[in-house]
Motif scaffolding. Structure first.
Motif, PDB file in Angstrom:
ATOM      1  N   THR A 177      -5.585  41.887 -66.706  1.00 52.52           N
ATOM      2  CA  THR A 177      -5.253  41.269 -65.425  1.00 52.52           C
ATOM      3  C   THR A 177      -6.524  41.283 -64.581  1.00 52.52           C
ATOM      4  O   THR A 177      -7.589  41.681 -65.047  1.00 52.52           O
ATOM      5  CB  THR A 177      -4.131  42.032 -64.718  1.00 52.52           C
ATOM      6  OG1 THR A 177      -4.605  43.351 -64.387  1.00 52.52           O
ATOM      7  CG2 THR A 177      -2.906  42.150 -65.617  1.00 52.52           C
ATOM      8  N   GLU A 178      -6.416  40.883 -63.330  1.00 52.24           N
ATOM      9  CA  GLU A 178      -7.598  40.845 -62.471  1.00 52.24           C
ATOM     10  C   GLU A 178      -8.182  42.234 -62.252  1.00 52.24           C
ATOM     11  O   GLU A 178      -9.399  42.389 -62.080  1.00 52.24           O
ATOM     12  CB  GLU A 178      -7.235  40.221 -61.118  1.00 52.24           C
ATOM     13  CG  GLU A 178      -6.938  38.722 -61.192  1.00 52.24           C
ATOM     14  CD  GLU A 178      -6.668  38.141 -59.807  1.00 52.24           C
ATOM     15  OE1 GLU A 178      -6.795  38.903 -58.824  1.00 52.24           O
ATOM     16  OE2 GLU A 178      -6.342  36.945 -59.720  1.00 52.24           O
ATOM     17  N   THR A 179      -7.331  43.252 -62.285  1.00 54.35           N
ATOM     18  CA  THR A 179      -7.805  44.609 -61.951  1.00 54.35           C
ATOM     19  C   THR A 179      -7.832  45.560 -63.138  1.00 54.35           C
ATOM     20  O   THR A 179      -8.613  46.509 -63.148  1.00 54.35           O
ATOM     21  CB  THR A 179      -6.911  45.224 -60.859  1.00 54.35           C
ATOM     22  OG1 THR A 179      -5.553  45.257 -61.331  1.00 54.35           O
ATOM     23  CG2 THR A 179      -6.981  44.408 -59.579  1.00 54.35           C
TER      24      THR A 179
END
Length: 409
Positions: A177-179
């Motif tokens: 995911t983005e993080t």
């Protein structure tokens, strides 16, 4: 293998007593085990031999840092934490709702062991490099079995990497995911399916099993209540037989299907009878203030007539296998149903695990051969958690149940 900040990190989980098959890369200088080193669920009052051997093996690996986070099969960490911690050598870092930093890399372990709710009270540091749990977070390589609370923790703390296992069929997969990048590091399917076929060694293995069975029978007949003596014999026998048989599962697939169907019928009969009894007794308020009904299902008392191996000693062996002191998790039978717990309104499909998405409960079996068999949760318990070899019970067609009524007045 994950390369991070000039280190090579090798992460794995779900060895289930087969760690000796695992080839750890020689250049890995950080090792992470995300749980389930044990093959069986451990008893409160005994030192688990498989866990002891695992930690001895793990401690001898040459890596600079070795981290361990317990899994749901390593239940000694819940039943008797003091004894479990005592098994862990000082060269291994045990992470239970705590963290460490090594050469600029931060690690944090959270106790998330299915089927337990994540109960950590400590705040996970924000932006930790590696969050380690045994079970997955909801919606990430979890087969709809992930932990909702863990998902919330990850959303709050935003770890760079999440290391976990438990879901064998997603082992070796990752997603980002983005993080956070999620890694399912379960190794079980790889080490069980890619082991040398033992067909050519069956002759030797049969002689070994025969000797173990003679020891089991003699020990059981001489002192059936001496549960700790020779307790590893059942596990040793089970592992050898399963290793032989599961290398050519196509030979027993019909027996597995027929047993599963017979087990389903027996469970349905017990389920319906227990509910009828509870409903009937509950109508009589004068009996007491609180009524409880407990139902247990057992394999038949007689050695299976369909079993391809017969002999005068088979009933004695069967008595030892079905003894709740020796085969500890079978003490309550294949399963237990209690009323009026939350299961009173539970459907029969939920009770047998059919509310779980495919491939249901065929962990440890060939996923292609068994993908459409709708194996029951109770089959999984017999095969994965108890000391029966798979060929011990798949020829059983007779079952019996015990239903008890407890009234408090």
């Amino acid at each position: 293998m994950i390369e991070y900040k000039n280190h090579k990190i090798f992460a794995f989980s779900d060895t289930h007593g087969l760690n000796y098959r695992l080839n750890i890369p020689k250049d890995a200088d950080i090792l992470i085990c995300a749980g389930d080193c044990a093959n069986e669920i451990n008893r409160y009052d005994c030192v688990d031999e498989i866990m002891y051997r695992f930690f001895d093996w793990f401690s001898r690996q040459p890596a600079k840092l070795k981290i361990f986070v317990p899994g749901n099969h390593d239940v000694l960490f819940d039943l008797n934490p003091e004894a479990a911690v005592g098994l862990v050598p000082s060269s291994i870092v045990l992470l239970e709702d705590c963290g460490i930093e090594f050469d600029g890399i931060s690690f944090y372990g959270v106790a998330c062991r299915p089927w337990m709710f994540t109960k950590t009270e400590n705040k996970v540091p924000e932006g930790v490099d590696f969050l380690i749990t045994h079970g997955p977070a909801k919606d990430h390589l979890d087969n709809n079995k992930g932990c909702k609370r863990l998902k919330e923790i990850i959303a709050e703390s935003k770890p760079k990497h999440h290391i976990f296992g438990h879901i064998h069929e997603h082992g070796g997969q990752s997603e980002a995911t983005e993080t956070t990048t999620y890694y399912n590091v379960s190794i079980y399917n790889q080490i069980i399916y890619h082991y040398p076929n033992m067909k050519e060694n069956n002759g030797l293995a049969h002689w070994v099993v025969k000797g173990i069975e003679e020891d089991i029978i003699n020990s059981f007949l001489l002192n059936p209540v001496d549960y700790d003596k020779d307790k590893c014999l059942l596990s040793l026998r089970r592992n050898i037989i399963n290793e032989m048989v599961l290398s050519h599962q196509e030979d027993i697939i019909d027996a597995i299907w027929e047993f599963n169907e017979s087990l389903k019928e027996a469970l349905k009969e017990m389920f319906d009878r227990a509910h009828r009894i509870y409903d009937d007794v509950s109508k009589h308020k004068e009996y007491g203030d609180k009524i409880e009904v407990t139902a247990n299902l057992y394999l038949g008392n007689q050695y299976p007539k369909l079993h391809p191996i017969q002999g005068d000693d088979r009933q004695d062996l069967w008595d030892a296998l079905c003894d709740g002191g020796w085969n500890v998790l079978y003490d309550d039978g294949i399963c237990q149903l209690s009323l009026p717990s939350g299961s009173y309104n539970e459907s029969f499909d939920a009770f047998i695990g059919m509310d779980c998405p495919p491939p249901n409960w065929n962990e440890g079996l060939n996923p292609e051969l068994t993908k459409n068999m709708n194996l029951l949760m109770q089959f999984h318990h017999l095969f994965d958690h108890m000391e029966f070899a798979i060929t011990d019970f798949i020829y059983v067609r007779d079952f019996y149940s015990e239903i008890k009524v407890n009234i408090t007045k």
